[in-house]
Design a protein around this motif. Structure first.
Motif, PDB file in Angstrom:
ATOM      1  N   GLN A 217      14.644   8.542 -17.017  1.00  0.00           N
ATOM      2  CA  GLN A 217      14.949   8.327 -15.606  1.00  0.00           C
ATOM      3  C   GLN A 217      14.345   7.002 -15.170  1.00  0.00           C
ATOM      4  O   GLN A 217      13.601   6.368 -15.922  1.00  0.00           O
ATOM      5  CB  GLN A 217      14.368   9.453 -14.741  1.00  0.00           C
ATOM      6  CG  GLN A 217      14.826  10.845 -15.095  1.00  0.00           C
ATOM      7  CD  GLN A 217      14.271  11.852 -14.115  1.00  0.00           C
ATOM      8  OE1 GLN A 217      14.764  12.012 -13.014  1.00  0.00           O
ATOM      9  NE2 GLN A 217      13.225  12.556 -14.523  1.00  0.00           N
ATOM     10  N   LEU A 218      14.662   6.617 -13.939  1.00  0.00           N
ATOM     11  CA  LEU A 218      14.054   5.419 -13.382  1.00  0.00           C
ATOM     12  C   LEU A 218      13.215   5.859 -12.186  1.00  0.00           C
ATOM     13  O   LEU A 218      13.730   6.219 -11.129  1.00  0.00           O
ATOM     14  CB  LEU A 218      15.128   4.419 -12.950  1.00  0.00           C
ATOM     15  CG  LEU A 218      14.613   3.028 -12.534  1.00  0.00           C
ATOM     16  CD1 LEU A 218      13.784   2.393 -13.644  1.00  0.00           C
ATOM     17  CD2 LEU A 218      15.775   2.118 -12.155  1.00  0.00           C
ATOM     18  N   GLN A 219      11.880   5.847 -12.385  1.00  0.00           N
ATOM     19  CA  GLN A 219      10.968   6.357 -11.378  1.00  0.00           C
ATOM     20  C   GLN A 219       9.863   5.347 -11.088  1.00  0.00           C
ATOM     21  O   GLN A 219       9.394   4.640 -11.988  1.00  0.00           O
ATOM     22  CB  GLN A 219      10.337   7.671 -11.841  1.00  0.00           C
ATOM     23  CG  GLN A 219      11.344   8.802 -12.013  1.00  0.00           C
ATOM     24  CD  GLN A 219      10.690  10.089 -12.453  1.00  0.00           C
ATOM     25  OE1 GLN A 219       9.868  10.100 -13.379  1.00  0.00           O
ATOM     26  NE2 GLN A 219      11.032  11.192 -11.799  1.00  0.00           N
ATOM     27  N   PHE A 220       9.439   5.332  -9.823  1.00  0.00           N
ATOM     28  CA  PHE A 220       8.381   4.437  -9.371  1.00  0.00           C
ATOM     29  C   PHE A 220       7.355   5.255  -8.584  1.00  0.00           C
ATOM     30  O   PHE A 220       7.724   6.064  -7.728  1.00  0.00           O
ATOM     31  CB  PHE A 220       8.937   3.351  -8.445  1.00  0.00           C
ATOM     32  CG  PHE A 220       9.963   2.452  -9.081  1.00  0.00           C
ATOM     33  CD1 PHE A 220       9.618   1.193  -9.548  1.00  0.00           C
ATOM     34  CD2 PHE A 220      11.284   2.861  -9.189  1.00  0.00           C
ATOM     35  CE1 PHE A 220      10.573   0.368 -10.119  1.00  0.00           C
ATOM     36  CE2 PHE A 220      12.247   2.036  -9.751  1.00  0.00           C
ATOM     37  CZ  PHE A 220      11.887   0.789 -10.225  1.00  0.00           C
ATOM     38  N   ARG A 221       6.080   5.023  -8.864  1.00  0.00           N
ATOM     39  CA  ARG A 221       5.008   5.629  -8.077  1.00  0.00           C
ATOM     40  C   ARG A 221       4.579   4.630  -7.017  1.00  0.00           C
ATOM     41  O   ARG A 221       4.193   3.502  -7.330  1.00  0.00           O
ATOM     42  CB  ARG A 221       3.827   5.991  -8.971  1.00  0.00           C
ATOM     43  CG  ARG A 221       4.131   7.051 -10.027  1.00  0.00           C
ATOM     44  CD  ARG A 221       4.347   8.418  -9.425  1.00  0.00           C
ATOM     45  NE  ARG A 221       3.115   8.979  -8.880  1.00  0.00           N
ATOM     46  CZ  ARG A 221       3.069  10.132  -8.206  1.00  0.00           C
ATOM     47  NH1 ARG A 221       4.180  10.798  -7.965  1.00  0.00           N
ATOM     48  NH2 ARG A 221       1.921  10.594  -7.761  1.00  0.00           N
ATOM     49  N   VAL A 222       4.655   5.058  -5.749  1.00  0.00           N
ATOM     50  CA  VAL A 222       4.384   4.151  -4.634  1.00  0.00           C
ATOM     51  C   VAL A 222       3.425   4.813  -3.658  1.00  0.00           C
ATOM     52  O   VAL A 222       3.572   5.998  -3.334  1.00  0.00           O
ATOM     53  CB  VAL A 222       5.679   3.765  -3.886  1.00  0.00           C
ATOM     54  CG1 VAL A 222       5.380   2.750  -2.791  1.00  0.00           C
ATOM     55  CG2 VAL A 222       6.716   3.200  -4.854  1.00  0.00           C
ATOM     56  N   MET A 223       2.455   4.037  -3.167  1.00  0.00           N
ATOM     57  CA  MET A 223       1.579   4.492  -2.091  1.00  0.00           C
ATOM     58  C   MET A 223       1.768   3.535  -0.915  1.00  0.00           C
ATOM     59  O   MET A 223       1.369   2.371  -0.970  1.00  0.00           O
ATOM     60  CB  MET A 223       0.107   4.517  -2.521  1.00  0.00           C
ATOM     61  CG  MET A 223      -0.825   5.050  -1.429  1.00  0.00           C
ATOM     62  SD  MET A 223      -2.579   5.027  -1.920  1.00  0.00           S
ATOM     63  CE  MET A 223      -2.573   6.258  -3.219  1.00  0.00           C
ATOM     64  N   PHE A 224       2.375   4.022   0.143  1.00  0.00           N
ATOM     65  CA  PHE A 224       2.629   3.193   1.312  1.00  0.00           C
ATOM     66  C   PHE A 224       1.353   3.099   2.150  1.00  0.00           C
ATOM     67  O   PHE A 224       0.694   4.110   2.411  1.00  0.00           O
ATOM     68  CB  PHE A 224       3.769   3.776   2.137  1.00  0.00           C
ATOM     69  CG  PHE A 224       5.099   3.750   1.420  1.00  0.00           C
ATOM     70  CD1 PHE A 224       5.904   2.627   1.487  1.00  0.00           C
ATOM     71  CD2 PHE A 224       5.533   4.834   0.668  1.00  0.00           C
ATOM     72  CE1 PHE A 224       7.120   2.581   0.815  1.00  0.00           C
ATOM     73  CE2 PHE A 224       6.753   4.811   0.004  1.00  0.00           C
ATOM     74  CZ  PHE A 224       7.542   3.673   0.078  1.00  0.00           C
ATOM     75  N   PRO A 225       0.989   1.901   2.604  1.00  0.00           N
ATOM     76  CA  PRO A 225      -0.296   1.709   3.278  1.00  0.00           C
ATOM     77  C   PRO A 225      -0.349   2.158   4.731  1.00  0.00           C
ATOM     78  O   PRO A 225      -1.425   2.298   5.291  1.00  0.00           O
ATOM     79  CB  PRO A 225      -0.520   0.192   3.169  1.00  0.00           C
ATOM     80  CG  PRO A 225       0.855  -0.377   3.041  1.00  0.00           C
ATOM     81  CD  PRO A 225       1.666   0.634   2.302  1.00  0.00           C
ATOM     82  N   SER A 226       0.813   2.372   5.369  1.00  0.00           N
ATOM     83  CA  SER A 226       0.817   2.785   6.770  1.00  0.00           C
ATOM     84  C   SER A 226       2.148   3.452   7.090  1.00  0.00           C
ATOM     85  O   SER A 226       3.091   3.385   6.305  1.00  0.00           O
ATOM     86  CB  SER A 226       0.586   1.579   7.692  1.00  0.00           C
ATOM     87  OG  SER A 226       1.676   0.667   7.591  1.00  0.00           O
ATOM     88  N   GLU A 227       2.203   4.095   8.234  1.00  0.00           N
ATOM     89  CA  GLU A 227       3.462   4.705   8.664  1.00  0.00           C
ATOM     90  C   GLU A 227       4.432   3.618   9.123  1.00  0.00           C
ATOM     91  O   GLU A 227       4.037   2.463   9.345  1.00  0.00           O
ATOM     92  CB  GLU A 227       3.195   5.672   9.818  1.00  0.00           C
ATOM     93  CG  GLU A 227       2.643   4.959  11.058  1.00  0.00           C
ATOM     94  CD  GLU A 227       2.237   5.921  12.145  1.00  0.00           C
ATOM     95  OE1 GLU A 227       3.060   6.153  13.048  1.00  0.00           O
ATOM     96  OE2 GLU A 227       1.098   6.423  12.079  1.00  0.00           O
TER      97      GLU A 227
END
Length: 257
Positions: A217-227
């Motif tokens: 699959q094509l997957q990315f782990r992302v942590m967004f810094p703010s809403e």
């Protein structure tokens, strides 16, 4: 006699080499050592070919070494409708230069980041104005996509994820609709991987994200810094061919925060 001369020259080269290594053995640095970015910019007009120049310095006020080939520049406009990706050229003394021609006047943000094959964020940013600074008419806010199934090249693709919250790592999965028994290769013929460049609506945050899974699959782990609203510019390689696509997502505020 000839052998003696050759021996002396060899010894001299060894001594000089040792001196050089001693002097510069700790000169390899990364963007983590950058304490200051000095920008050299002048007023920019529409359709003018301009030089965007900046200098990277460490805490001692000296030039940063060892990141010449990794520095990248990403420019977006206020509405996140236009984006430009560039590789600045090292011009010496810790300075870099990129040349660009803006086609529309308005406000832009320049993000600098280091592309080394890992997920990262910007280490510097700069807001600029192109053309006359005019008071813009009130515009509709940027909104998230209501449909997250799009065509990436010849493939119908859905972007899947759970509810997004700030400071919580989440997986973005690009699910490709393919025939039974069909397999896709998510890299270029030379091994280049997919990439996501992400900017928030306030142009405060930039993320450069590489996949944590591009086999089945094509997957990315992302942590967004703010809403808030985030725009994604995706570069995809499918069976050796390169494609581009954009998505706009909403990161929610937790009710208990």
């Amino acid at each position: 006699m000839k052998n003696v001369i050759i021996g002396v020259i060899a010894l001299l080269l060894i001594v000089l080499g040792g001196f050089y290594m001693k002097k510069y053995k700790n000169s390899e640095e990364t963007t983590g050592q950058i304490q200051q970015v000095k920008w050299q910019l002048h007023d920019m007009d529409v359709n003018e070919i301009v030089n965007i120049t900046f200098e990277l310095q460490n805490k001692k006020g000296t030039e940063i070494r060892g990141v010449n080939d990794h520095i990248r520049m990403f420019i977006v406009d206020k509405r996140l409708t236009q984006s430009y990706q560039m590789s600045p050229t090292f011009v010496g003394n810790g300075s870099y230069k990129a040349t660009h021609q803006f086609k529309k006047e308005g406000e832009y943000t320049i993000f600098l980041y280091e592309e080394t094959g890992d997920t990262t964020k910007q280490f510097a940013e700069k807001n600029i104005t192109v053309g006359n600074k005019v008071v813009e008419k009130k515009q509709n806010p940027i909104t998230a996509d209501t449909v997250l199934t799009k065509n990436i090249g010849p493939y119908r693709t859905s972007l899947l994820f759970r509810t997004l919250y700030p400071h919580e790592e989440e997986t973005l999965t690009f699910q490709f609709q393919i025939g039974k028994g069909q397999k896709l290769k998510f890299r270029s013929n030379t091994g280049e991987r997919a990439e996501l460049r992400i900017v928030d609506e306030g142009r405060q945050h930039f993320l450069y994200v590489v996949p944590n899974n591009d086999e089945e699959q094509l997957q990315f782990r992302v942590m967004f810094p703010s809403e808030g609203i985030y725009k994604i510019w995706g570069t995809f390689y499918i069976n050796g061919k390169k494609y581009e696509e954009q998505f706009t997502l909403q990161v929610q505020k937790r009710k208990d925060s």
